[in-house]
Design a protein around this motif. Structure first.
Motif, PDB file in Angstrom:
ATOM      1  N   MET A 133       0.843  -1.290   0.020  1.00  0.00           N
ATOM      2  CA  MET A 133       0.062   0.025   0.047  1.00  0.00           C
ATOM      3  C   MET A 133       0.759   1.027  -0.017  1.00  0.00           C
ATOM      4  N   GLY A 134       0.846   1.834  -1.047  1.00  0.00           N
ATOM      5  CA  GLY A 134       1.734   3.072  -1.289  1.00  0.00           C
ATOM      6  C   GLY A 134       1.268   4.193  -2.206  1.00  0.00           C
ATOM      7  N   ARG A 135       2.050   4.650  -3.008  1.00  0.00           N
ATOM      8  CA  ARG A 135       1.739   5.958  -3.815  1.00  0.00           C
ATOM      9  C   ARG A 135       0.527   5.892  -4.598  1.00  0.00           C
ATOM     10  N   LYS A 136       0.513   4.769  -5.029  1.00  0.00           N
ATOM     11  CA  LYS A 136      -0.773   4.552  -5.700  1.00  0.00           C
ATOM     12  C   LYS A 136      -2.102   4.749  -5.331  1.00  0.00           C
ATOM     13  N   MET A 137      -1.998   4.453  -3.898  1.00  0.00           N
ATOM     14  CA  MET A 137      -3.351   4.597  -3.117  1.00  0.00           C
ATOM     15  C   MET A 137      -2.761   5.727  -2.088  1.00  0.00           C
ATOM     16  N   SER A 138      -2.663   7.046  -2.504  1.00  0.00           N
ATOM     17  CA  SER A 138      -2.269   8.068  -1.378  1.00  0.00           C
ATOM     18  C   SER A 138      -2.946   9.466  -1.429  1.00  0.00           C
ATOM     19  N   SER A 139      -4.343   9.343  -2.181  1.00  0.00           N
ATOM     20  CA  SER A 139      -4.985  10.693  -2.345  1.00  0.00           C
ATOM     21  C   SER A 139      -5.278  11.113  -0.897  1.00  0.00           C
ATOM     22  N   ILE A 140      -5.444  12.435  -0.798  1.00  0.00           N
ATOM     23  CA  ILE A 140      -6.326  13.244   0.167  1.00  0.00           C
ATOM     24  C   ILE A 140      -7.017  14.448  -0.226  1.00  0.00           C
ATOM     25  N   SER A 141      -8.093  14.522   0.670  1.00  0.00           N
ATOM     26  CA  SER A 141      -8.911  15.706   0.463  1.00  0.00           C
ATOM     27  C   SER A 141      -9.385  16.283   1.795  1.00  0.00           C
ATOM     28  N   ILE A 142      -9.403  17.588   1.738  1.00  0.00           N
ATOM     29  CA  ILE A 142      -9.615  18.094   3.143  1.00  0.00           C
ATOM     30  C   ILE A 142     -10.774  19.081   2.745  1.00  0.00           C
ATOM     31  N   SER A 143     -11.973  19.048   3.637  1.00  0.00           N
ATOM     32  CA  SER A 143     -12.999  20.085   3.514  1.00  0.00           C
ATOM     33  C   SER A 143     -13.454  20.399   4.868  1.00  0.00           C
ATOM     34  N   GLY A 144     -13.151  21.515   5.151  1.00  0.00           N
ATOM     35  CA  GLY A 144     -13.314  22.234   6.686  1.00  0.00           C
ATOM     36  C   GLY A 144     -12.219  21.575   7.397  1.00  0.00           C
ATOM     37  N   ASP A 145     -12.839  20.951   8.425  1.00  0.00           N
ATOM     38  CA  ASP A 145     -12.204  20.400   9.659  1.00  0.00           C
ATOM     39  C   ASP A 145     -12.016  18.809   9.174  1.00  0.00           C
ATOM     40  N   THR A 146     -12.530  18.310   8.247  1.00  0.00           N
ATOM     41  CA  THR A 146     -12.752  16.816   7.887  1.00  0.00           C
ATOM     42  C   THR A 146     -11.607  16.511   6.760  1.00  0.00           C
ATOM     43  N   VAL A 147     -10.983  15.239   7.030  1.00  0.00           N
ATOM     44  CA  VAL A 147      -9.868  15.039   6.154  1.00  0.00           C
ATOM     45  C   VAL A 147     -10.242  13.593   5.768  1.00  0.00           C
ATOM     46  N   MET A 148     -10.144  13.230   4.343  1.00  0.00           N
ATOM     47  CA  MET A 148     -10.411  12.072   3.797  1.00  0.00           C
ATOM     48  C   MET A 148      -9.048  11.611   3.262  1.00  0.00           C
ATOM     49  N   ALA A 149      -8.697  10.359   3.422  1.00  0.00           N
ATOM     50  CA  ALA A 149      -7.030  10.115   3.212  1.00  0.00           C
ATOM     51  C   ALA A 149      -7.059   8.720   2.803  1.00  0.00           C
ATOM     52  N   GLN A 150      -6.444   8.474   1.777  1.00  0.00           N
ATOM     53  CA  GLN A 150      -5.895   6.791   1.505  1.00  0.00           C
ATOM     54  C   GLN A 150      -4.795   6.504   2.160  1.00  0.00           C
ATOM     55  N   ALA A 151      -4.659   5.110   2.612  1.00  0.00           N
ATOM     56  CA  ALA A 151      -3.816   4.506   3.356  1.00  0.00           C
ATOM     57  C   ALA A 151      -2.429   4.512   3.041  1.00  0.00           C
ATOM     58  N   GLY A 152      -2.184   4.778   1.505  1.00  0.00           N
ATOM     59  CA  GLY A 152      -0.712   4.816   1.248  1.00  0.00           C
ATOM     60  C   GLY A 152      -0.200   6.106   1.093  1.00  0.00           C
ATOM     61  N   ILE A 153      -0.773   7.234   1.919  1.00  0.00           N
ATOM     62  CA  ILE A 153       0.032   8.650   1.855  1.00  0.00           C
ATOM     63  C   ILE A 153       0.944   8.499   2.974  1.00  0.00           C
ATOM     64  N   TRP A 154       2.159   9.128   2.631  1.00  0.00           N
ATOM     65  CA  TRP A 154       3.451   9.208   3.647  1.00  0.00           C
ATOM     66  C   TRP A 154       2.945  10.227   4.504  1.00  0.00           C
ATOM     67  N   VAL A 155       3.225   9.688   5.910  1.00  0.00           N
ATOM     68  CA  VAL A 155       2.953  10.469   7.072  1.00  0.00           C
ATOM     69  C   VAL A 155       3.219  12.030   7.179  1.00  0.00           C
ATOM     70  N   PRO A 156       4.549  11.955   6.780  1.00  0.00           N
ATOM     71  CA  PRO A 156       5.061  13.421   6.735  1.00  0.00           C
ATOM     72  C   PRO A 156       4.319  14.485   5.782  1.00  0.00           C
ATOM     73  N   HIS A 157       4.063  13.805   4.735  1.00  0.00           N
ATOM     74  CA  HIS A 157       3.244  14.432   3.539  1.00  0.00           C
ATOM     75  C   HIS A 157       1.727  14.715   4.138  1.00  0.00           C
ATOM     76  N   PHE A 158       1.293  13.907   4.657  1.00  0.00           N
ATOM     77  CA  PHE A 158      -0.203  13.997   5.492  1.00  0.00           C
ATOM     78  C   PHE A 158       0.020  15.207   6.448  1.00  0.00           C
ATOM     79  N   ALA A 159       0.866  15.052   7.368  1.00  0.00           N
ATOM     80  CA  ALA A 159       0.915  16.341   8.422  1.00  0.00           C
ATOM     81  C   ALA A 159       1.157  17.485   7.926  1.00  0.00           C
ATOM     82  N   ARG A 160       1.906  17.625   6.512  1.00  0.00           N
ATOM     83  CA  ARG A 160       2.286  18.914   6.245  1.00  0.00           C
ATOM     84  C   ARG A 160       0.979  19.374   5.300  1.00  0.00           C
ATOM     85  N   ARG A 161       0.103  18.483   4.848  1.00  0.00           N
ATOM     86  CA  ARG A 161      -1.043  19.006   4.015  1.00  0.00           C
ATOM     87  C   ARG A 161      -2.070  19.545   4.983  1.00  0.00           C
TER      88      ARG A 161
END
Length: 339
Positions: free
Chosen positions: A85-113
């Protein structure tokens, strides 16, 4: 089923996601491990479901990995199908205070977003090398925090390829624990809720402070898998964290082969050259038993061992015969000189 037929079937399910004869030492954060026969990277929830369904129907062995944090691969390699589970499943979307993220997203990138969106609550994850799926599975974090506190729900795929969703309570989050460590499911995505920071710049300052502290305390230039042993609250109160206990016994810089206890932090074990899985196993078990003999506490490794057949087992059960010393059991009270 022949290997050629298997590869053709897997390629039909996950086009451009099938890789043969992959060096685990090239993808392992420890740079340890033999050759994996096949690694498959799904690029969608549908592909993941179809892949798990196919593996179940054919009765094939498989293992799921992310960024390989907390995994020690066998020197002999891996004969099971490896789902990554990696970059091919790493999308993220943010709406207000709610975050939808796939399991492959790299955690430091997730925190930065999240920082860029002005959301606070994930700062403690900014220096953790790994994927969100692994973080959720382990309820990982730092500063004695866990990602589970921000989870609203988790979408996962069971071993037969069926999708299901669990709310936070059903995930059974505990300290470095979740239901996903024992139910065979693969975390595919998560819905999370964070707070909006009154002063967004404070998020960046906090993350920079955390990263500076990690750079000061932890080895960054040598292959490692982060903390080797879990912190035990009782041991922490009585003696201190695992790193302190190891250091008090003078084990910093202790090595077996090229497996070395880091001089930066005693709970980080590094590959100082060409360490083998056997080197690292022997070092982990030696430290575990030495600390137990001195304190009465048997430390629990965060690291899991991946066998040739793809079983992910406790380090306690991975020792080759005769590879570690056995010590008499000391009670905590005697070990600390208490009457």
């Amino acid at each position: 089923m022949s290997q050629d037929t298997l590869i053709a079937e897997l390629s039909n399910i996950c086009p451009a996601g099938v890789h043969q004869n992959v060096s685990l030492a090239q993808i392992s954060r420890w740079r340890i491990g033999g050759i994996a026969d096949v690694i498959v990277e799904p690029s969608s929830l549908d592909e993941l479901c179809r892949l798990r369904s196919f593996i179940a129907q054919k009765g094939l062995s498989s293992i799921v990995i992310g960024d390989t944090s907390n995994l020690l691969f066998a020197d002999e390699g891996l004969r099971a199908i490896c789902i990554r589970m990696g970059r091919k499943m790493s999308s993220i979307s943010i709406s207000g205070d709610t975050v939808m993220a796939q399991a492959g997203i790299w955690v430091p990138h997730f925190a930065r977003r999240l920082m860029q969106a002005g959301l606070t609550g994930a700062e403690h994850t900014c220096g953790i090398p790994g994927t969100l799926g692994g973080l959720i599975c382990m309820n990982g974090g730092s500063q004695r925090k866990g990602i589970g506190s921000a989870v609203v729900s988790v979408t996962a795929v069971d071993p037969e390829g069926r999708v299901f969703t669990l709310d936070r309570d059903a995930c059974l989050f505990g300290y470095r624990q979740s239901v996903f460590q024992g139910n065979g499911a693969v975390v595919a995505a998560s819905k999370l809720l964070f707070n909006r920071a009154p002063k967004p710049e404070s998020i960046r300052r906090e993350m920079l402070s955390i990263l500076r502290e990690r750079s000061r305390k932890f080895p960054r230039k040598q292959p490692n898998c982060g903390s080797v042993f879990k912190s035990n609250p009782e041991m922490y109160a009585d003696i201190g964290p695992p790193g302190a206990a190891i250091e008090k016994l003078g084990l910093k810089n202790y090595r077996i082969g090229d497996a070395l206890i880091s001089p930066c932090h005693a709970n980080f074990f590094v590959n100082a050259g060409k360490a083998s899985a056997d080197d690292m196993l022997r070092l982990i078990l030696y430290v575990r038993d030495t600390v137990c003999a001195a304190t009465g506490y048997r430390m629990e490794p965060e690291i899991r061992y991946v066998t040739l057949g793809g079983q992910v087992i406790s380090i306690h059960n991975a020792a080759p015969p005769g590879s570690f010393l056995k010590y008499p059991r000391y009670s905590k009270r005697l070990a600390n000189g208490k009457s």
